[in-house]
Scaffold this active site. Structure first.
Site, short mmCIF file in Angstrom:
data_model
loop_
_atom_site.label_atom_id
_atom_site.label_comp_id
_atom_site.label_asym_id
_atom_site.label_seq_id
_atom_site.Cartn_x
_atom_site.Cartn_y
_atom_site.Cartn_z
N LYS A 84 44.48 42.58 36.49
CA LYS A 84 43.87 42.22 37.78
C LYS A 84 44.52 40.94 38.30
O LYS A 84 44.89 40.06 37.50
CB LYS A 84 42.36 42.04 37.57
N SER A 159 34.69 44.47 41.95
CA SER A 159 35.89 43.95 42.56
C SER A 159 37.19 44.40 41.90
O SER A 159 38.25 44.28 42.51
CB SER A 159 35.84 42.41 42.55
N SER A 183 31.94 44.08 38.01
CA SER A 183 33.25 44.40 38.60
C SER A 183 34.19 45.23 37.74
O SER A 183 35.21 45.70 38.24
CB SER A 183 33.97 43.13 39.00
#
Ligand code: GLN
Length: 477
Positions: A84, A159, A183
């Site tokens: 990420k 997210s 997330s």
């Protein structure tokens, strides 16, 4: 979500990749080339912010060399991962999905990254995410939304949306994300995958872009729980760079599966939770019934704090975010606004232009709840309510092996159909509990009886029993 992934997933476990490499059914270079071409084919989904093609290929070739000449290899040779865009990888850009970090290069690697690289894992690229991890749809990214590989009109979840889609579409074996309030688990659920948020402190936060420091944890998304356990085995454990790490040695994530009769609790009233999609409700209650039929002890337990989860979470995380994000001032990192007359203007213009709307909303909210006049009314109250929630959950988990919850009350919505911020916050109701209390949580897809739609549930356990989450997945489940 009406169909299952039709993407070609070359490997779903680490032993299967390594066996193929050892038996020369595939070279590491070929494996990498295949993943890279899959990234090209799925570009329009917007999962990646940057692909490290050249260096990843280079590393793959060196693995092939080592294999050929029988040199020693790390435990993760052949393991290709995405990370990420809020996890530091030395010498690589890092922007947390934000304009304010444009051009910033990580000066060191996160501890988890270092441990993975030391075992010969290959990092293929960095994935799109909501700005600073703030969101549940990946629509709050400077780079735009990530599309769900099941149906491109749908959100990927967030997210860590890019992380989930990178795995869903077969561009890597597993993805590293972060989970402050769901997330990792929620996008994994929306993409039909397993998502794991370790116990707070189990994996070092050194090198993660901070959002809510007492909530943040690095997590993993994969097609199977085995891969997650194998990677946890490498990254878990104390770290001198993170004082909040658990000092106890991590459990053995390879403990063999146990065909035990587990004690599983679920919250009274949860099936009738307002806003719960009827199909998810049915799937959840069918699943509970199946467990009982299989001989597990399923118990309904009272939990009076359900309505307090979201307010408590959003007061505390915005407070922590408002202080964590004060470091982005245009001087030290990434983007700086031009045409300013003085220092003060550098700060205000940089932050005005650099942060997106949702991030600004949260900084304001966090500053408000911490301000002298409101501290006692909001922040202090939320801390007390966090403690009550924790005590209650620990008491439930002392009596039971697991708590089981849905991951979301609904299927993923269409991109661009944003509800109000408060409605969006409320959609996190089932995921924030694990972060408020620091317990580990593993989300996993189940099929509802009628067919293909992917619905996910999650199991929570005490941090001392983290490995039981992996033992759960015996062939009988
Ligand atoms: N959706 C939640 C939020 O916006 C959780 C985000 C996360 O886990 N990073 O805060």
């Amino acid at each position: 979500m009406h169909k299952k992934s039709t993407y070609n997933i070359p490997f779903q476990t680490i032993p299967s990749v390594q066996e193929a490499l050892r038996q020369k059914r595939i070279s590491c270079e070929q494996l990498l080339t295949d993943y890279l071409s899959q990234i090209e084919k799925t570009r329009h989904l917007n999962a990646y912010v940057e692909v490290f093609a050249t260096e990843a290929l280079q590393k793959a070739k060196s693995i092939d060399e080592k294999l050929k000449s029988n040199q020693p290899l790390g435990k993760l040779y052949g393991v290709v991962l995405s990370i990420k865009d809020n996890i530091s990888y030395e010498g690589h850009q890092l922007s947390a999905g934000s304009k304010i970090l444009q051009g910033y290069q990580a000066l060191f690697s996160a501890t988890a990254i270092r441990r993975l690289l030391d075992e010969d894992a290959i990092i293929i690229g960095r994935t799109n995410c909501d700005e600073f991890g703030m969101g549940s749809s990946n629509e709050n990214s400077f780079y735009g939304a990530v599309k769900n590989g099941f149906d491109e009109s749908l959100i990927s979840g967030g997210s860590s949306g890019g992380a989930a889609v990178s795995v869903q579409t077969g561009t890597c074996l597993a993805a590293l994300g972060t989970d402050t309030g769901g997330s990792v688990r929620q996008p994994a659920a929306f993409c039909g995958l397993y998502g794991f948020k370790p116990a707070y402190g189990r994996v070092s936060r050194h090198g993660l872009v901070a959002y809510g420091s007492s909530f943040d944890q690095l997590g993993i998304i994969a097609h199977t729980p085995e891969v997650i356990g194998d990677l946890m085995q490498i990254i878990a454990g104390p770290d001198e760079y993170d004082a909040t790490c658990l000092q106890t040695p991590p459990p053995d994530y390879h403990t063999p599966p146990k065909n035990a009769h587990w004690k599983v609790a679920y919250f009274d009233g949860i099936l009738d939770h307002q806003g719960m999609h009827p199909e998810i409700k049915t799937a959840f209650s069918d699943y509970l019934e199946d467990l009982a039929v299989k001989g597990h002890e399923v118990t309904r337990v009272p939990f009076e704090y359900l309505d307090y989860l979201i307010p408590t979470y959003y007061i505390l995380t915005t407070a922590e975010a408002s202080t964590n994000l004060s470091r982005y001032d245009g001087i030290r990192y990434g983007f700086r606004a031009g045409q300013v007359d003085n220092l003060e203007e550098t700060y205000t213009k940089t932050r005005t232009e650099g942060f997106g709307q949702e991030v600004k909303r949260r900084i304001l909210l966090g500053t408000y709840v911490l301000s002298a006049g409101y501290y006692d009314a909001y922040f202090a109250q939320a801390q007390k309510s966090r403690r009550l929630i924790q005590d209650k959950l620990y008491a439930i988990l002392a009596e039971n092996d697991f708590l089981i919850l849905p991951v979301t009350a609904n299927y993923p919505r269409k991109i661009g159909t944003n509800p109000s911020p408060v409605e969006e916050y409320l959609s996190d109701i089932f995921t924030v509990l694990a972060n408020l209390t620091g317990v580990p949580a593993l989300s996993f897809p189940i099929d509802n009886k009628k067919g293909k739609k992917v619905i996910s549930l999650q199991l929570l356990a005490l941090k001392e029993r983290e490995n039981t989450l992996f033992q759960w997945f015996t062939p009988s489940h």
